[in-house]
Design an enzyme around this catalytic site. Sequence first.
Site, PDB file in Angstrom:
ATOM      1  N   ASN A  18      18.102   9.783  10.859  1.00 24.97           N
ATOM      2  CA  ASN A  18      17.339  10.323  11.984  1.00 24.97           C
ATOM      3  C   ASN A  18      18.212  11.110  12.953  1.00 24.97           C
ATOM      4  O   ASN A  18      19.344  10.734  13.227  1.00 24.97           O
ATOM      5  CB  ASN A  18      16.705   9.162  12.760  1.00 24.97           C
ATOM      6  CG  ASN A  18      15.709   8.398  11.926  1.00 24.97           C
ATOM      7  OD1 ASN A  18      14.656   8.900  11.584  1.00 24.97           O
ATOM      8  ND2 ASN A  18      16.053   7.162  11.579  1.00 24.97           N
TER       9      ASN A  18
ATOM     10  N   HIS B 280       9.373  14.832  12.699  1.00 19.05           N
ATOM     11  CA  HIS B 280      10.302  13.719  12.457  1.00 19.05           C
ATOM     12  C   HIS B 280      11.399  14.270  11.541  1.00 19.05           C
ATOM     13  O   HIS B 280      11.210  14.383  10.332  1.00 19.05           O
ATOM     14  CB  HIS B 280       9.533  12.570  11.786  1.00 19.05           C
ATOM     15  CG  HIS B 280      10.365  11.362  11.493  1.00 19.05           C
ATOM     16  ND1 HIS B 280      10.141  10.143  12.087  1.00 19.05           N
ATOM     17  CD2 HIS B 280      11.416  11.170  10.652  1.00 19.05           C
ATOM     18  CE1 HIS B 280      11.016   9.248  11.614  1.00 19.05           C
ATOM     19  NE2 HIS B 280      11.796   9.858  10.743  1.00 19.05           N
TER      20      HIS B 280
ATOM     21  N   CYS C  11      20.391   7.923   5.431  1.00 20.51           N
ATOM     22  CA  CYS C  11      19.434   8.553   4.524  1.00 20.51           C
ATOM     23  C   CYS C  11      19.681   7.957   3.146  1.00 20.51           C
ATOM     24  O   CYS C  11      20.722   8.215   2.543  1.00 20.51           O
ATOM     25  CB  CYS C  11      19.638  10.067   4.501  1.00 20.51           C
ATOM     26  SG  CYS C  11      18.484  10.901   3.410  1.00 20.51           S
TER      27      CYS C  11
ATOM     28  N   HIS D 135      15.297  14.511   9.938  1.00 21.31           N
ATOM     29  CA  HIS D 135      16.565  13.858   9.621  1.00 21.31           C
ATOM     30  C   HIS D 135      17.655  14.921   9.615  1.00 21.31           C
ATOM     31  O   HIS D 135      17.392  16.088   9.351  1.00 21.31           O
ATOM     32  CB  HIS D 135      16.476  13.139   8.277  1.00 21.31           C
ATOM     33  CG  HIS D 135      15.730  11.843   8.360  1.00 21.31           C
ATOM     34  ND1 HIS D 135      16.103  10.719   7.668  1.00 21.31           N
ATOM     35  CD2 HIS D 135      14.635  11.483   9.074  1.00 21.31           C
ATOM     36  CE1 HIS D 135      15.270   9.716   7.944  1.00 21.31           C
ATOM     37  NE2 HIS D 135      14.363  10.166   8.793  1.00 21.31           N
TER      38      HIS D 135
ATOM     39  N   ARG E  25      13.114   0.410  14.908  1.00 23.61           N
ATOM     40  CA  ARG E  25      12.458   0.145  13.624  1.00 23.61           C
ATOM     41  C   ARG E  25      13.072   0.999  12.515  1.00 23.61           C
ATOM     42  O   ARG E  25      13.824   0.522  11.682  1.00 23.61           O
ATOM     43  CB  ARG E  25      10.940   0.423  13.755  1.00 23.61           C
ATOM     44  CG  ARG E  25      10.080  -0.220  12.652  1.00 23.61           C
ATOM     45  CD  ARG E  25      10.118   0.461  11.318  1.00 23.61           C
ATOM     46  NE  ARG E  25       9.672   1.847  11.336  1.00 23.61           N
ATOM     47  CZ  ARG E  25       9.737   2.649  10.276  1.00 23.61           C
ATOM     48  NH1 ARG E  25      10.231   2.212   9.132  1.00 23.61           N
ATOM     49  NH2 ARG E  25       9.335   3.911  10.362  1.00 23.61           N
ATOM     50  N   ASP E  26      12.814   2.288  12.540  1.00 24.27           N
ATOM     51  CA  ASP E  26      13.297   3.179  11.477  1.00 24.27           C
ATOM     52  C   ASP E  26      14.825   3.205  11.426  1.00 24.27           C
ATOM     53  O   ASP E  26      15.423   3.279  10.364  1.00 24.27           O
ATOM     54  CB  ASP E  26      12.746   4.598  11.726  1.00 24.27           C
ATOM     55  CG  ASP E  26      12.801   5.469  10.479  1.00 24.27           C
ATOM     56  OD1 ASP E  26      12.973   4.929   9.377  1.00 24.27           O
ATOM     57  OD2 ASP E  26      12.668   6.698  10.619  1.00 24.27           O
TER      58      ASP E  26
END
Length: 306
Positions: free
Chosen positions: A253, A211, A244, A213, A19-20
């Site tokens: 990520n 979470h 990003c 990055h 998804r992300d």
Amino acid sequence: MNSQASLPKKVKIVEVGPRDGLQNEKETISAEVKIELVDRLSRAGFSNVEAASFVSPKWVPQMATSTEVMARITRLPGTIYSALTPNMQGFEAALAAKADEVVIFGSASEAFSQKNINCSIAESIARFEPVAKAAKANGLRLRGSISTAFGCPYQGEVPLTAVADVVRRMRDLGCDEIDIADTIGVSTARKTQEVMLAASREFPLQQLSGHFHDTYGQALANIYASLEVGVQIFHSSVSGLGGCPYAKGATGNVATEDVLYLLHGLGIETGIDLDQVVDAGQFISQQLGRKGSSRAGNAIAAKRLG
């Protein structure tokens, strides 16, 4: 520095690649490829896979196949398949698609909230009230995600009080888990610990997740710093999928393979087979026609070739 003995013995990894990781890809990725990716990740042992997003295809065209993906993945017992739900329409679609968990999202930065979703933090939380109530009424897990908790591309510093405030609001909505996200990857180890501890004063530490990055190459250091203060849930993306959008050309990520290599090296149990994750990473990288951005994944794949 705390001793290694104080690190958690077991950690849950939420795999967000399908998804992300994929949502910002320019080329359309077929439902077949997404289904194959989710199935490979399920077989590798993840207990939680973020598989779909029920936002308007107008805003995120890549996620237009979410209903088909959720209908055709091979669901393994005990695995939570999550879906992003921005509103009641998204929630109804997620419910129909038999999502196990719905994800709502807010920001710790007022400037980011205004730029990203055209409303204040308070307004954004209010919009999620009916979604949260419906999730609870239907027996679904509810996860809250807080972006820009460590820094904002528009306002810069984000006060600890602002993070704690949104954690409290998410808690009051009934969230089972809350993600503290470094959306632009600017945090460093000590800052990470301060933010996590501030969040833990409003919500149980065991239900908070990191979470991170990797925009500035600090994600693994931030994960280690989080482990030191007792965080036991982390998000990562296979093969480092996901850019990003606020830093041109930057990675997004943190790569799942790199996180697993770190955790397994520390003797922390994840229940995940790193070799199978490397395979999944190589698979999706080939589908996208480029080399993955996981250092560990690429090193392990190269070693196999001798």
